[in-house]
Design a protein around this motif. Structure first.
Motif, mmCIF file in Angstrom:
data_model
loop_
_atom_site.group_PDB
_atom_site.id
_atom_site.type_symbol
_atom_site.label_atom_id
_atom_site.label_comp_id
_atom_site.label_asym_id
_atom_site.label_seq_id
_atom_site.Cartn_x
_atom_site.Cartn_y
_atom_site.Cartn_z
ATOM 1 N N MET A 156 -2.746 10.217 2.277
ATOM 2 C CA MET A 156 -3.003 9.926 3.587
ATOM 3 C C MET A 156 -2.808 8.296 3.804
ATOM 4 S SD MET A 156 -3.516 10.994 6.716
ATOM 5 C CE MET A 156 -4.281 12.951 6.663
ATOM 6 N N ASP A 157 -1.712 8.160 4.727
ATOM 7 C CA ASP A 157 -1.350 6.361 4.781
ATOM 8 C C ASP A 157 -1.868 5.996 6.231
ATOM 9 O OD1 ASP A 157 -0.265 4.044 3.962
ATOM 10 O OD2 ASP A 157 1.880 4.811 4.177
ATOM 11 N N ASP A 158 -2.506 4.919 5.943
ATOM 12 C CA ASP A 158 -3.000 4.106 7.430
ATOM 13 C C ASP A 158 -3.929 4.672 7.775
ATOM 14 O OD1 ASP A 158 -1.162 1.711 6.648
ATOM 15 O OD2 ASP A 158 0.492 3.147 7.888
ATOM 16 N N VAL A 159 -5.126 5.081 7.217
ATOM 17 C CA VAL A 159 -6.159 5.805 7.779
ATOM 18 C C VAL A 159 -7.077 4.979 9.058
ATOM 19 C CG1 VAL A 159 -7.032 7.411 5.860
ATOM 20 C CG2 VAL A 159 -7.968 5.208 6.157
ATOM 21 N N LYS A 170 0.992 -1.166 -0.096
ATOM 22 C CA LYS A 170 -0.057 0.046 -0.071
ATOM 23 C C LYS A 170 0.910 1.175 -0.101
ATOM 24 C CE LYS A 170 -1.926 -1.172 3.732
ATOM 25 N NZ LYS A 170 -1.290 -2.322 4.250
ATOM 26 N N THR A 171 1.849 1.561 1.027
ATOM 27 C CA THR A 171 2.629 2.424 1.019
ATOM 28 C C THR A 171 3.351 2.765 -0.123
ATOM 29 O OG1 THR A 171 2.760 2.366 3.500
ATOM 30 C CG2 THR A 171 4.404 3.620 2.403
ATOM 31 N N HIS A 172 3.960 1.532 -0.785
ATOM 32 C CA HIS A 172 4.867 1.703 -1.778
ATOM 33 C C HIS A 172 3.994 2.281 -3.104
ATOM 34 C CE1 HIS A 172 7.857 -0.556 -4.674
ATOM 35 N NE2 HIS A 172 7.281 0.432 -5.530
ATOM 36 N N VAL A 204 4.771 -9.209 1.107
ATOM 37 C CA VAL A 204 6.028 -8.923 0.309
ATOM 38 C C VAL A 204 7.166 -8.536 1.181
ATOM 39 C CG1 VAL A 204 6.944 -7.331 -1.295
ATOM 40 C CG2 VAL A 204 4.684 -8.388 -1.652
ATOM 41 N N ARG A 205 6.690 -7.962 2.260
ATOM 42 C CA ARG A 205 7.832 -7.440 3.388
ATOM 43 C C ARG A 205 8.606 -8.841 3.908
ATOM 44 N NH1 ARG A 205 5.169 -3.609 7.236
ATOM 45 N NH2 ARG A 205 5.197 -2.359 5.387
ATOM 46 N N GLU A 206 7.982 -9.781 4.416
ATOM 47 C CA GLU A 206 8.638 -10.847 4.581
ATOM 48 C C GLU A 206 9.452 -11.551 3.783
ATOM 49 O OE1 GLU A 206 6.592 -14.118 6.686
ATOM 50 O OE2 GLU A 206 5.627 -12.644 8.154
HETATM 51 MG MG MG Z 1 2.197 0.861 4.934
#
Ligand code: MG
Ligand code: ADP
Length: 341
Positions: free
Chosen positions: A107-110, A51-53, A206-208
């Motif tokens: 706006m990230d992580d609402v 999401k952030t990417h 994906v992070r893992e």
């Molecule tokens: Mg994020």
């Protein structure tokens, strides 16, 4: 814009079934911020799914093609902190003016707005102002708007105005592509076998996946090319829960026969009894999906049949999965057992 992370671009955001809609909606928004019906664009999904990417990628793309646009990335937490500080220092007007001048607000992580009523109220007004002025809003959250608990209804209803697109867990093929892309970006050499092993076994997010790769490289004093499969298995034993053994055709055959209560040797026989044919076709289908065996060797294994029989079996099973709920359930059950091995 120092808030935008330059490393998160569309170029290195690998496309797959898991993110196709979100990615292309993001692209459309980047080409015409505020000028599509995707406003707000709401990206949602579990942790580590991109999401952030993707949100940064949209921002970076806009800065590249429309450098005059004022793009701001802010996390919900940071926004909350800024709001609290503005209240404390009595400069809420500056804060409002600053936010109302933005062309593209990310706006990230609402979901982190939950329980913060005053900040939500405040954001609600900024949202309305920007939206009415034709400015673009991009919002991420860990759940779909309808499932976001603890947020005010009127804010949630705004989130539903535009497009909500989810990011899902990538399938094996996409996980491979993500790893290969990362390896390529970093100029690392790593054998295909090892990449495949990592992609196969790290399947939460994906992070893992990236974490496993980083850990692998950090532990290695060898030339990366020389990391072989055994060494990789050794190094990743903290990441891979129960190091899975290779799935064999024998094993598939035994699981399927046990499941349908048919004698194991019948699958390889010439019989055309319905239940046997079904067990045989599912076995072939699973062998194709879960082993690296060729169509030819699958046909050979299941009673000396040729590869066109295997193709036909796979097609039949796929059709039934699409049309027959019960059948789909059978296959899913067996597949679950396979993966637990
Ligand atoms: Mg994020
Ligand atoms: P989220 O915000 O959903 O928790 P992130 O955007 O922080 O997830 O992604 C976690 C990591 O995975 C980041 O390093 C990101 O670059 C990477 N990543 C996620 N999806 C992809 C993708 N489709 N292609 C390449 N890298 C990805």
């Amino acid at each position: 814009d120092p808030q935008l992370n330059r490393n998160y671009t569309f170029e290195n955001f690998v496309e797959g079934d898991c993110n196709r809609l979100a990615r292309s909606a993001g692209y459309a928004v980047a080409a015409k911020p505020g000028g599509t019906s995707f406003n707000p664009l709401m990206l949602y999904g579990g942790v580590g799914l991109g999401k952030t990417h993707l949100a940064h990628a949209i921002g970076n793309e806009i800065k590249k093609t429309l450098p005059d646009k004022l793009v701001l990335y802010v996390s919900c937490e940071k926004f909350t902190q800024q709001f609290v500080d503005a209240l404390k220092h009595n400069n809420i007007n500056d804060f409002v003016n600053f936010y109302q001048a933005i062309d593209v607000l990310i706006m990230d992580d609402v979901h982190n707005f939950a329980g913060k009523e005053k900040t939500q109220d405040f954001f609600f007004h900024i949202f309305n102002h920007l939206h009415q002025s034709g400015k673009q809003l991009i919002i991420t959250s860990d759940k779909a708007p309808k499932d976001l608990a603890g947020l005010e209804e009127r804010l949630l209803s705004r989130f539903k105005w535009g497009l909500s697109a989810d990011l899902q867990v990538p399938d094996l093929e996409t996980r491979m592509a993500i790893l290969k892309n990362k390896i390529y970006q970093d100029g690392i050499e790593l054998s295909n076998e090892v990449v495949e092993y990592v992609a196969h076994n790290i399947d939460n997010n994906v992070r893992e996946l990236e974490g496993a790769m980083v850990s692998l490289l950090a532990q290695s004093t060898l030339n990366r090319k020389d990391i072989d499969l055994n060494l990789a298995k050794q190094m990743l034993k903290n990441f891979v829960k129960n190091s899975t053994k290779e799935i064999s055709m024998e094993y598939i055959q035994s699981l399927v026969c046990e499941y349908f209560e048919v004698p194991i040797e019948m699958v390889k026989s010439q019989t055309r009894k319905r239940e046997i044919v079904q067990a045989r076709q599912i076995s072939m289908y699973l062998a194709k999906a879960h082993t690296k065996s060729s169509l030819k060797s699958i046909g050979h294994f299941f009673g000396g049949r040729d590869h066109s029989t295997v193709i036909y079996a796979c097609q039949t099973v796929e059709d039934l999965i699409d049309t027959d709920k019960k059948f789909k359930g059978y296959v899913a059950d067996i597949q679950k057992k396979l993966k637990m091995s």
